[in-house]
Every structure is written in structure tokens, then in C-alpha cells.
Design a protein around this motif. Structure first.
Motif, short mmCIF file in Angstrom:
data_model
loop_
_atom_site.label_atom_id
_atom_site.label_comp_id
_atom_site.label_asym_id
_atom_site.label_seq_id
_atom_site.Cartn_x
_atom_site.Cartn_y
_atom_site.Cartn_z
N ASN A 22 0.88 -1.17 0.00
CA ASN A 22 0.00 0.00 0.00
C ASN A 22 0.91 1.21 0.00
OD1 ASN A 22 -1.82 2.04 0.49
ND2 ASN A 22 -2.19 1.47 2.63
N ASN A 23 1.20 1.74 -1.17
CA ASN A 23 2.19 2.80 -1.31
C ASN A 23 1.78 3.65 -2.51
OD1 ASN A 23 4.60 4.09 -2.51
ND2 ASN A 23 5.70 3.06 -0.86
N ARG A 24 1.74 5.01 -2.31
CA ARG A 24 1.23 5.88 -3.39
C ARG A 24 2.20 5.99 -4.57
NH1 ARG A 24 -1.98 4.93 -0.40
NH2 ARG A 24 -1.91 3.24 -1.90
N SER A 25 3.36 5.35 -4.47
CA SER A 25 4.19 5.25 -5.67
C SER A 25 3.75 4.06 -6.52
CB SER A 25 5.66 5.07 -5.28
OG SER A 25 6.09 6.19 -4.54
N ASN A 26 2.99 3.15 -5.94
CA ASN A 26 2.55 1.95 -6.66
C ASN A 26 1.06 1.97 -7.03
OD1 ASN A 26 4.83 0.76 -4.53
ND2 ASN A 26 5.02 0.04 -6.64
N SER A 27 0.27 2.66 -6.25
CA SER A 27 -1.17 2.72 -6.56
C SER A 27 -1.65 4.12 -6.21
CB SER A 27 -1.95 1.66 -5.79
OG SER A 27 -1.69 1.74 -4.40
N PRO A 67 4.45 -0.70 -11.22
CA PRO A 67 5.46 -1.51 -10.55
C PRO A 67 6.72 -0.68 -10.25
CG PRO A 67 5.58 -1.89 -12.90
CD PRO A 67 4.46 -0.90 -12.69
N THR A 68 7.35 -0.97 -9.14
CA THR A 68 8.65 -0.36 -8.83
C THR A 68 9.60 -1.48 -8.40
OG1 THR A 68 8.06 0.04 -6.52
CG2 THR A 68 7.63 1.84 -8.09
N LEU A 69 10.85 -1.14 -8.24
CA LEU A 69 11.84 -2.13 -7.82
C LEU A 69 11.97 -2.11 -6.30
CD1 LEU A 69 14.64 -1.44 -10.47
CD2 LEU A 69 12.77 -3.12 -10.55
N SER A 125 14.52 -2.81 -4.74
CA SER A 125 15.83 -2.25 -4.41
C SER A 125 15.77 -0.75 -4.18
CB SER A 125 16.83 -2.56 -5.54
OG SER A 125 16.35 -2.02 -6.76
N GLU A 126 14.80 -0.07 -4.82
CA GLU A 126 14.67 1.37 -4.61
C GLU A 126 14.32 1.67 -3.17
OE1 GLU A 126 11.70 3.33 -7.07
OE2 GLU A 126 12.24 2.00 -8.72
N LYS A 127 13.62 0.77 -2.57
CA LYS A 127 13.14 1.00 -1.20
C LYS A 127 14.16 0.51 -0.17
CE LYS A 127 10.12 1.46 2.24
NZ LYS A 127 10.13 2.79 2.87
N PHE A 128 14.69 -0.68 -0.38
CA PHE A 128 15.54 -1.29 0.67
C PHE A 128 17.02 -1.40 0.28
CE2 PHE A 128 11.32 -3.40 1.40
CZ PHE A 128 11.03 -2.77 2.60
N ALA A 173 10.24 -6.98 -7.02
CA ALA A 173 9.40 -5.89 -7.50
C ALA A 173 8.30 -5.58 -6.48
CB ALA A 173 8.78 -6.25 -8.85
N ARG A 174 7.80 -4.36 -6.53
CA ARG A 174 6.69 -3.94 -5.67
C ARG A 174 5.55 -3.46 -6.56
NH1 ARG A 174 8.09 -2.15 -0.28
NH2 ARG A 174 7.24 -0.07 -0.58
N SER A 175 4.34 -3.82 -6.17
CA SER A 175 3.18 -3.45 -6.98
C SER A 175 1.96 -3.45 -6.07
CB SER A 175 3.03 -4.45 -8.14
OG SER A 175 1.98 -4.05 -8.98
C1 LIG Z 1 6.82 3.98 -1.37
O1 LIG Z 1 7.54 3.49 -2.46
C2 LIG Z 1 8.64 4.30 -2.84
C3 LIG Z 1 9.23 3.69 -4.09
O2 LIG Z 1 9.65 2.37 -3.83
C4 LIG Z 1 9.63 4.41 -1.71
O3 LIG Z 1 10.67 5.27 -2.09
C5 LIG Z 1 8.92 4.93 -0.48
O4 LIG Z 1 9.80 4.91 0.61
C6 LIG Z 1 7.73 4.10 -0.16
N1 LIG Z 1 6.99 4.68 0.94
C7 LIG Z 1 6.74 4.04 2.04
C8 LIG Z 1 5.91 4.74 3.04
O5 LIG Z 1 7.12 2.89 2.24
#
Ligand SMILES: *[C@@H]1O[C@H](CO)[C@@H](O)[C@H](O)[C@H]1NC(C)=O
Length: 570
Positions: free
Chosen positions: A262-267, A278-280, A282-285, A327-329
């Protein structure tokens, strides 16, 4: 019961109807009974009254009631909570909705006789001029316009506007709005519902009859929900009461490569469109996390709770061979807010372009009435692959210019008769990522008919033997195979129960949706037999990630984009 409601009277130029006087009676030991004898064609009797305070015109009163149920030849209202003493006066106006329209009588009153009698009392008019008014002609042109706004204390002030158009605007009351109005015409039905309240906003009156399908006969059958439109999503916002995000890494039981978050970069919703992008991970972690860290999404509040733990869906630990989902979606569902059975659904969508993207618009049973998947069925309006230049072993395109519609059903996993209820469609000269298309399903008690851009693409009628015989399960699985649908009285079982809507974008997976036998332009970077498929996929990132076009167009070429969703009930 205190009810505030507003009525607009619209009528055809039909026969006049003469409103009679209601009969007031004291009840024993206390209370008030009001009755209005029915003649054929009366649908509703509305009464507005004050005790000891005159009521002007069609103002809302201390008590505002709609009587829609008839008993013993009369519309009767009884309220033991009303105490009136001899000598007190009830000031009222009355509205009668008769089949030719709405008719009212205003400036009426009745004084409680002395001594108290529990027998029929006499109605006395204190105003000489009694007008029986048929609302002016003009059809649906009026209706209730505006809403209720204003202060609370001490009641409300009604103002009538409209005259010849028959519309009524009421100012007063507290919060709430008015939806609908009264539609005239021969049916003289009542449109919509009214939400309002004297204090704190409460829903009463005819609103209660007209907010849910199936509707009361008094409701206007041309206006939602009584025209059958029971669900409409135009994405004015992302409505979390309606759409629940699934939170899981379980990969849909297919070892798909995404985790659902549940992330506004994905939905997100923008321009009346839902985007699932979809995002990677790796971008997050960070990339190292894929092979070294634990991602735990058990959550600690209801909005956070992991929704699917099967297949290590709520906690996974990356190792040198077992990578966490790269991937994240997102996957959204209406399981807690909306499900339907029989009717029509239409969904407009533009599909994602990019290797290994697997979008779906589909439905699952709200209750597994015949047991676990696939015994209770699954209806896939659309599934597709984002790859360009992908072909199956027959040389047919299976990429983003094609899509499939499928029903899944079978006595138990993995026995599934879906191949008999599956169709694919391929566009020529364009892809499903170029523009929006419309998927539709008409689902009756007899069959399911699927549409793409209003063209029928598949009709499924299992015949009198139902899906059991269509699937030939006795023949293929043995005569002793248990038929989960045998006690249903519907030949459509398991498609005779409510289904809810799911929208998601998956990535890859090892279940064979991306088959090792199919031909993909860039080659398939993992084998469906590989124990290290997640790692193999991630290691080939330079091959597939560029096809997601993350740097152009806000990355939305790779997003599943959904516009209007509508469901009508038959
Ligand atoms: C939501 O996703 C983005 C891209 O992966 C990430 O940078 C961001 O930290 C995420 N937000 C949260 C609250 O996890």
C-alpha cells in the motif's frame, strides 16, 4: 421518530386527485395514531406536523414522516412517544403520492378533543381555504435541487421554489444533502433518497427506500441504484472504504515476483484514473537487501496487517539463493465493500507495456460456497502480458497486443476446466497499451457473456448438466470424484454466488503464465523449474527493466490504468 425530508412535486398533466383528511386518534395509554385510508394508486403519505406551533406552507415540521406501508386498507402511523393533551393543536401539511403525481394540502390543523378518546376523532379545519394542489406539469424537470444546509436549533425553514417546474429547494436542517427528488409521470415514483437530519445528520424517510437495490416500488426506477446501477467507480479519489489493498509477498500462489504494498508510488488516483505501477524493491531497501534481509509485513494495526501468509507471504528472508520479491506493486479488492451476483459489469482500462508485467481485472467468490479454489470459481475479465514480441508455440502473439478472458472452475485443485471457458483476443496494428478498451460481462442465471469493446467474445452456458458435465470430471477424474456443486439448484454453480472485484498488476512468476515453451523477444531469464527463479529474474534486470520505461511518462507506460467501473444488477 423525528424525520426530516424534503419533497418536490412534479407531475404529468394527469387526472386530479383529491387529498382527504387524515384521521388523528389518541392511543391508550398514550401516543398518537394517524391514518389515511387508501384508494387505489396511493404510494406514499407524507405528514409534517408541529404541536402547538403553526406550520407555514410546506415547511418541515417537528415531525416529518413518510408512510409507505399500507395495512388494513390504510396508511397508518403510530407513535407512542408523542404526548398530546386535550386542547393542544397539531398543525400539519400532508402530501399524498398518487399514481398520477404528488398532491398536497397545506395549512391544516387538528385540535385534541376533550375528554380524551381513543376512538376516531374528528378532523377540524382551522383554515377555510383548503387547496388540493396537483403539482404542475413538467415531468422530471423539477426534482429536488440543492441540498440541505443551515442551522439546526428549533427546526427548519422550508422554502419552495420551482412553481411551474415543480422543484423544491429547502434551506434548513443540518448536514446532509439531497439526492434525487420525486419524478412525476404516470408512475409517480419517488426519485432518489434524501439524507438529512435535524441534529447530527440522520437518514430517514424515503431515503431509506431508495438507497439500496432492490428498491421499493415508490423509488424512481430510472435513477441509481433503482435503475440497477449498484456500483460506479469514477476514481474521484482512491476510496479506501471501497478498495482494500492486499498486503502480501505470497505471489498469488504462482511464485510471482512482486510483493503487494500500500504505497502511493505503486497505486494512486489521478485524472479520474487508477494507476497500478510496478517499482523495484531495491529502490526501497537497497539491492543488497534482496539477498540478505528479512522483510516482515505482519503489521501492527488493521490498516497494516498482512493479508496473505500462504507461501511465506508475511515474512521472507533473503539469502544468496532465495531472493526476496524484487518488485513492488499493488492489488486492490472490494471484498469488504462490494460483491454481486448476476448483472452486468464494465471496466475501462489501458494495459501496461513492459516485460513480464501481468495485469488482471478479475473476480473471486466472496464466500467459497463450494470450497477452496477452484471449486467456487474465478472470473477473469482480462489477463495480459506486457511483453512486446511474444509468441506461443503456434506462432500466435501472446504479448501486449493480446489478452485473455477466462473462467476457472473445478472440483478441487489442480483439476480445473478453464480451457473450455477461455478465449484470447489479439489486436492488429496496435496494442492494449495504446489506448483504453472496455471489458464487459453480462451474467444472468442462464449464462455468462463476455465482451471486448462491446463485441461479444465468449458466451458460456454449461447446459443443463452444469459445469460438472461440461468439465467431464467423472470421466477424467473417475466416477468417485466428489461433485461440489451437486446440491446447488443452479446449473451455473459455482457461478451462482456473489463475486467481488480485484485489480492488480503482477510481475513474472513460475506457474507457466510465462511459459518456458513460449518465445519472448529478449529470452526468458528464468526457468519455471528453477529453484532460484527470483534471483535469476533479478540478475537479468538490465534486460527487462529498460522495457518498463521508468524514466519517461512518470513510468506510467508500465502501469495498469483503470477508468470507469460500473456494475448493474438485473
Ligand atoms: C513507497 O515506495 C517508494 C518507491 O519504492 C519508496 O521510495 C517509499 O519509501 C515508499 N513509501 C513508504 C511509506 O514505504
Amino acid at each position: 421518530m423525528i424525520v426530516l425530508y424534503v419533497l418536490a412535486l412534479i407531475s404529468c398533466a394527469c387526472a386530479q386527485y383529491t387529498v382527504r383528511d387524515p384521521v388523528f386518534e389518541m392511543m391508550s395509554p398514550q401516543g398518537l395514531r394517524i391514518s389515511y385510508t387508501d384508494t387505489n394508486g396511493v404510494n406514499l403519505v407524507g405528514l409534517h406536523f408541529n404541536i402547538d406551533t403553526p406550520l407555514a406552507g410546506v415547511a418541515a415540521g417537528q415531525y416529518n414522516i413518510d408512510i409507505v406501508d399500507k395495512s388494513g386498507g390504510a396508511f397508518v402511523y403510530e407513535d407512542q412517544g408523542i404526548t398530546v393533551r386535550p386542547g393542544q393543536t397539531i398543525y400539519y401539511w400532508i402530501l399524498v403520492v398518487h399514481n398520477s403525481g404528488g398532491f398536497q394540502k397545506t395549512e391544516q390543523s387538528w385540535t385534541v378533543p376533550s375528554p380524551i378518546t381513543t376512538t376516531q376523532a374528528t378532523t377540524t379545519r382551522t383554515t377555510a381555504a383548503t387547496t388540493t394542489t396537483a403539482a404542475p406539469s413538467g415531468g422530471i424537470s423539477g426534482g429536488i435541487s440543492g441540498g440541505i444546509s443551515g442551522g439546526t436549533s428549533g427546526g427548519t425553514t422550508g422554502g419552495t421554489t420551482g412553481g411551474t417546474t415543480g422543484g423544491t429547494t429547502l434551506t434548513g436542517g443540518t448536514t446532509g444533502g439531497i439526492t434525487g427528488g420525486i419524478t412525476g409521470g404516470i408512475t409517480g415514483g419517488i426519485t432518489g433518497g434524501i439524507t438529512g437530519g435535524l441534529t447530527g445528520g440522520t437518514t430517514f424517510g424515503i431515503a431509506a427506500n431508495c438507497k439500496e437495490y432492490p428498491c421499493d416500488a415508490a423509488c424512481d426506477q430510472t435513477v441509481a441504484p433503482c435503475n440497477g446501477l449498484i456500483f460506479e467507480e469514477n476514481w474521484d479519489k482512491l476510496d479506501f472504504d471501497r478498495w482494500q489493498h492486499e498486503l502480501t509477498m505470497s505471489g498469488g500462489g504462482n511464485w510471482e515476483f512482486q510483493m503487494y504494498v500500500n504505497n502511493r508510488s505503486n497505486s494512486y488516483v489521478r485524472d479520474n484514473t487508477l494507476f497500478i505501477k510496478p517499482t523495484l524493491t531495491s529502490e526501497k531497501f537497497g539491492e543488497a537487501a534482496l539477498s540478505s534481509e528479512t522483510v516482515d509485513i505482519w503489521g501492527m494495526s488493521p490498516a497494516d496487517y498482512c493479508t496473505g501468509n500462504a507461501f511465506w507471504g508475511c515474512s521472507r528472508t533473503g539469502t544468496g539463493t532465495n531472493y526476496i520479491n524484487p518488485a513492488r506493486s499493488a492489488r486492490l479488492r472490494t471484498v469488504n465493500s462490494f460483491a454481486f451476483k448476476y448483472g452486468k459489469i464494465e471496466v475501462e482500462a489501458k494495459l501496461p507495456t513492459g516485460d513480464w508485467l501481468w495485469p488482471a481485472i478479475w473476480m473471486l467468490p466472496k464466500h467459497n460456497s463450494y470450497g477452496q479454489w477452484p471449486a467456487s470459481g474465478e472470473i477473469d475479465l482480462m489477463e495480459s502480458r506486457g511483453n512486446k514480441n511474444a509468441r506461443n508455440s503456434q506462432g500466435e502473439s501472446i504479448g501486449v497486443d493480446s489478452m485473455g478472458t477466462t473462467m476457472h472452475w473445478g472440483p478441487y485443485w489442480p483439476v480445473n476446466g478453464y480451457a473450455k471457458t477461455h478465449v484470447t483476443k489479439t489486436l492488429s496494428g496496435e496494442t492494449f497499451g495504446d489506448r483504453f478498451h472496455k471489458w464487459g460481462l453480462e451474467w444472468t442465471e442462464n449464462d455468462l457473456t463476455f465482451y471486448l469493446d462491446d463485441q461479444e467474445i465468449m458466451k458460456v452456458d454449461p447446459g443443463p448438466g452444469g459445469f460438472w458435465e461440461l468439465g467431464e470430471f467423472s470421466q477424467t477424474q473417475g466416477a468417485a470424484t466428489h461433485n461440489p456443486w451437486q446440491y446447488s439448484d443452479s446449473k451455473l454453480a459455482p457461478f451462482d454466488h456473489e463475486f467481488y472485484i480485484i485489480l492488480n498488476l503482477a510481475v513474472g512468476g513460475t506457474n507457466g503464465f510465462f511459459s518456458d515453451q513460449d518465445t519472448f523477444a529478449s529470452g526468458k531469464p528464468w526457468s519455471n523449474e528453477s529453484p532460484t527463479a527470483f534471483k535469476d529474474f533479478w540478475m537479468a534486470k538490465n534486460q527487462w527493466y529498460p522495457t518498463w520505461n521508468a524514466d519517461v511518462n512518470n513510468g506510467e507506460d508500465a502501469a495498469l490504468q483503470v477508468k470507469t467501473i460500473r456494475v448493474w444488477k438485473y
